[in-house]
Scaffold this active site. Structure first.
Site, PDB file in Angstrom:
ATOM      1  N   ASN A 110       0.827  -1.210   0.000  1.00 30.25           N
ATOM      2  CA  ASN A 110       0.000   0.000   0.000  1.00 30.25           C
ATOM      3  C   ASN A 110       0.859   1.258   0.000  1.00 30.25           C
ATOM      4  OD1 ASN A 110      -2.042  -1.797   0.126  1.00 30.25           O
ATOM      5  ND2 ASN A 110      -2.532  -1.461   2.273  1.00 30.25           N
ATOM      6  N   HIS A 127       6.051  -0.720  -2.362  1.00 31.02           N
ATOM      7  CA  HIS A 127       5.646   0.111  -3.507  1.00 31.02           C
ATOM      8  C   HIS A 127       5.756   1.608  -3.196  1.00 31.02           C
ATOM      9  CE1 HIS A 127       3.107  -3.417  -5.318  1.00 31.02           C
ATOM     10  NE2 HIS A 127       4.410  -3.586  -5.433  1.00 31.02           N
ATOM     11  N   CYS A 138      16.901  16.751 -10.076  1.00 32.96           N
ATOM     12  CA  CYS A 138      17.961  17.112  -9.108  1.00 32.96           C
ATOM     13  C   CYS A 138      17.856  16.327  -7.800  1.00 32.96           C
ATOM     14  CB  CYS A 138      17.951  18.615  -8.823  1.00 32.96           C
ATOM     15  SG  CYS A 138      16.552  19.150  -7.796  1.00 32.96           S
ATOM     16  N   GLY A 197      -5.798  -8.879   2.763  1.00 35.21           N
ATOM     17  CA  GLY A 197      -6.326  -7.937   1.779  1.00 35.21           C
ATOM     18  C   GLY A 197      -5.448  -7.731   0.564  1.00 35.21           C
ATOM     19  N   THR A 198      -4.858  -8.812   0.079  1.00 36.94           N
ATOM     20  CA  THR A 198      -4.109  -8.682  -1.174  1.00 36.94           C
ATOM     21  C   THR A 198      -4.557  -9.751  -2.159  1.00 36.94           C
ATOM     22  OG1 THR A 198      -1.946  -8.736  -2.255  1.00 36.94           O
ATOM     23  CG2 THR A 198      -2.149 -10.014  -0.210  1.00 36.94           C
TER      24      THR A 198
HETATM   25  N1  APR Z   1     -10.566  -6.900   4.231  1.00 40.65           N
HETATM   26  C1  APR Z   1      -9.636  -7.729   3.669  1.00 40.65           C
HETATM   27  N2  APR Z   1      -9.503  -7.896   2.328  1.00 40.65           N
HETATM   28  C2  APR Z   1     -10.331  -7.204   1.528  1.00 40.65           C
HETATM   29  C3  APR Z   1     -11.326  -6.311   2.035  1.00 40.65           C
HETATM   30  C4  APR Z   1     -11.411  -6.183   3.466  1.00 40.65           C
HETATM   31  N3  APR Z   1     -12.311  -5.360   4.032  1.00 40.65           N
HETATM   32  N4  APR Z   1     -11.990  -5.778   0.989  1.00 40.65           N
HETATM   33  C5  APR Z   1     -11.442  -6.288  -0.128  1.00 40.65           C
HETATM   34  N5  APR Z   1     -10.443  -7.157   0.182  1.00 40.65           N
HETATM   35  C6  APR Z   1      -9.573  -7.935  -0.703  1.00 40.65           C
HETATM   36  C7  APR Z   1     -10.091  -8.151  -2.095  1.00 40.65           C
HETATM   37  O1  APR Z   1     -10.961  -9.285  -2.146  1.00 40.65           O
HETATM   38  C8  APR Z   1      -8.800  -8.379  -2.900  1.00 40.65           C
HETATM   39  O2  APR Z   1      -8.420  -9.754  -2.893  1.00 40.65           O
HETATM   40  O3  APR Z   1      -8.373  -7.206  -0.878  1.00 40.65           O
HETATM   41  C9  APR Z   1      -7.777  -7.579  -2.113  1.00 40.65           C
HETATM   42  C10 APR Z   1      -7.321  -6.324  -2.826  1.00 40.65           C
HETATM   43  O4  APR Z   1      -6.615  -6.689  -3.977  1.00 40.65           O
HETATM   44  P1  APR Z   1      -5.941  -5.591  -4.906  1.00 40.65           P
HETATM   45  O5  APR Z   1      -6.906  -4.486  -5.117  1.00 40.65           O
HETATM   46  O6  APR Z   1      -5.402  -6.279  -6.113  1.00 40.65           O
HETATM   47  O7  APR Z   1      -4.783  -4.990  -4.012  1.00 40.65           O
HETATM   48  P2  APR Z   1      -3.275  -5.428  -3.904  1.00 40.65           P
HETATM   49  O8  APR Z   1      -3.146  -6.906  -3.786  1.00 40.65           O
HETATM   50  O9  APR Z   1      -2.708  -4.586  -2.830  1.00 40.65           O
HETATM   51  O10 APR Z   1      -2.707  -4.953  -5.299  1.00 40.65           O
HETATM   52  C11 APR Z   1      -1.342  -5.105  -5.530  1.00 40.65           C
HETATM   53  O11 APR Z   1      -1.329  -3.858  -7.540  1.00 40.65           O
HETATM   54  O12 APR Z   1      -2.363  -2.092  -8.624  1.00 40.65           O
HETATM   55  C12 APR Z   1      -1.215  -2.508  -7.984  1.00 40.65           C
HETATM   56  O13 APR Z   1       0.456  -1.266  -6.975  1.00 40.65           O
HETATM   57  C13 APR Z   1      -0.891  -1.654  -6.816  1.00 40.65           C
HETATM   58  O14 APR Z   1      -0.057  -2.289  -4.652  1.00 40.65           O
HETATM   59  C14 APR Z   1      -1.030  -2.575  -5.631  1.00 40.65           C
HETATM   60  C15 APR Z   1      -0.795  -3.934  -6.255  1.00 40.65           C
END
Ligand code: APR
Length: 259
Positions: A110, A127, A138, A197-198
């Site tokens: 994040n 990131h 610069c 949450g990824t």
């Molecule tokens: N609690 C936990 N997880 C959740 C919640 C919640 N309240 N709400 C949504 N999610 C989950 C979703 O189901 C999904 O699997 O969080 C995940 C978010 O996934 P992404 O949006 O793909 O986020 P991320 O994995 O951080 O993305 C990776 O991709 O776009 C680039 O650089 C950006 O850092 C980012 C990277």
């Protein structure tokens, strides 16, 4: 097993663990009102930008080289979505756990700065962070609380060069200093690994989980949706991070602040 039973089981394992790795993504900030990129609440799922290009292309290093205005437009949209957001109970739970267990380490994708805002210290922002800006010419640097009122794309006050946030755009290398800190932590080993949450798209996110699994180290995924790791982890907590983390801390016999 229902989610409550799984969270209790995770809490009991957590109580025993000393070195714990948290790998977090946009979903941990969803409960602070931020949109995710993909999965539950994802804003970019299969949607082209208003400029008719994929978001990954708009937010890429090559695009920034040739059309920084386009990249800045979408960076500013992400920043606007983060503006005023406060950490939630999941961010605070990790910070609290860090105080109980010095071996807690957080690897986040994040760029919203919410882990730091919650007081998390053993943190790798792989990131980068939107708040930190630097001149591409610069090297002048600054930190901004908000982009409100910023003329886009911003110019360096020292040399008029193009300024950019210290974030990793698509197609760019990860920051070496952050990678070295991550590798040093991985070298010391962990006895529990969480992803929260990824959507687990990148190898540097997935590999620590696969490594832990292969070593018999307990792995946990907290996500209301499904990812490629969902069938791999030992404990799949299909719940929102801000609900799950305080419940897990409570089950571990540690206080868990709720938002
Ligand atoms: N609690 C936990 N997880 C959740 C919640 C919640 N309240 N709400 C949504 N999610 C989950 C979703 O189901 C999904 O699997 O969080 C995940 C978010 O996934 P992404 O949006 O793909 O986020 P991320 O994995 O951080 O993305 C990776 O991709 O776009 C680039 O650089 C950006 O850092 C980012 C990277």
């Amino acid at each position: 097993m229902d989610a409550d039973h799984i969270m209790r089981a995770v809490g009991l394992r957590l109580a025993q663990a000393e070195r714990v790795l948290f790998i977090t993504g946009a979903g941990i900030s969803a409960d602070s009102g931020l949109p995710t990129y993909r999965g539950v609440g994802g804003i970019y799922d299969g949607v082209a930008t208003a400029d008719g290009i994929d978001i990954e292309e708009a937010l890429s290093g090559p695009m920034f080289q040739v059309r920084p205005v386009v990249t800045w437009k979408y960076l500013a949209q992400i920043e606007a979505a983060c503006r005023g957001a406060r950490p939630n109970a999941a961010h605070y739970a990790i910070a609290e756990l860090e105080r109980h267990k010095p071996g807690v380490f957080t690897l986040t994708q994040n760029v919203d700065g919410l882990h730091s805002a919650a007081g998390v210290e053993n943190l790798v922002e792989i990131h980068g962070c939107l708040k930190r800006l630097a001149c591409t010419v610069c090297g002048w640097r600054t930190e901004l609380e908000t982009y409100a009122g910023l003329a886009l794309p911003p110019q360096c006050p020292e040399c008029s060069g193009l300024v950019r946030p210290q974030v990793v755009l698509f197609g760019e290398n990860l920051p070496m200093d952050q990678l070295e800190r991550l590798y040093a932590a991985l070298d010391e080993g962990f006895d529990m690994v969480f992803t929260i949450g990824t959507s687990a798209l990148f190898p540097y996110i997935v590999q620590p989980v696969l490594w832990a699994r292969s070593q018999g180290i307990p792995t946990v995924e907290i996500n209301p949706g499904t990812t490629e790791l969902s069938t791999i982890v030992d404990y799949r907590v299909q719940a929102r991070a801000a609900l799950a983390m305080p419940a897990i801390l409570a089950a571990a016999g540690l206080h868990g602040r709720r938002n």
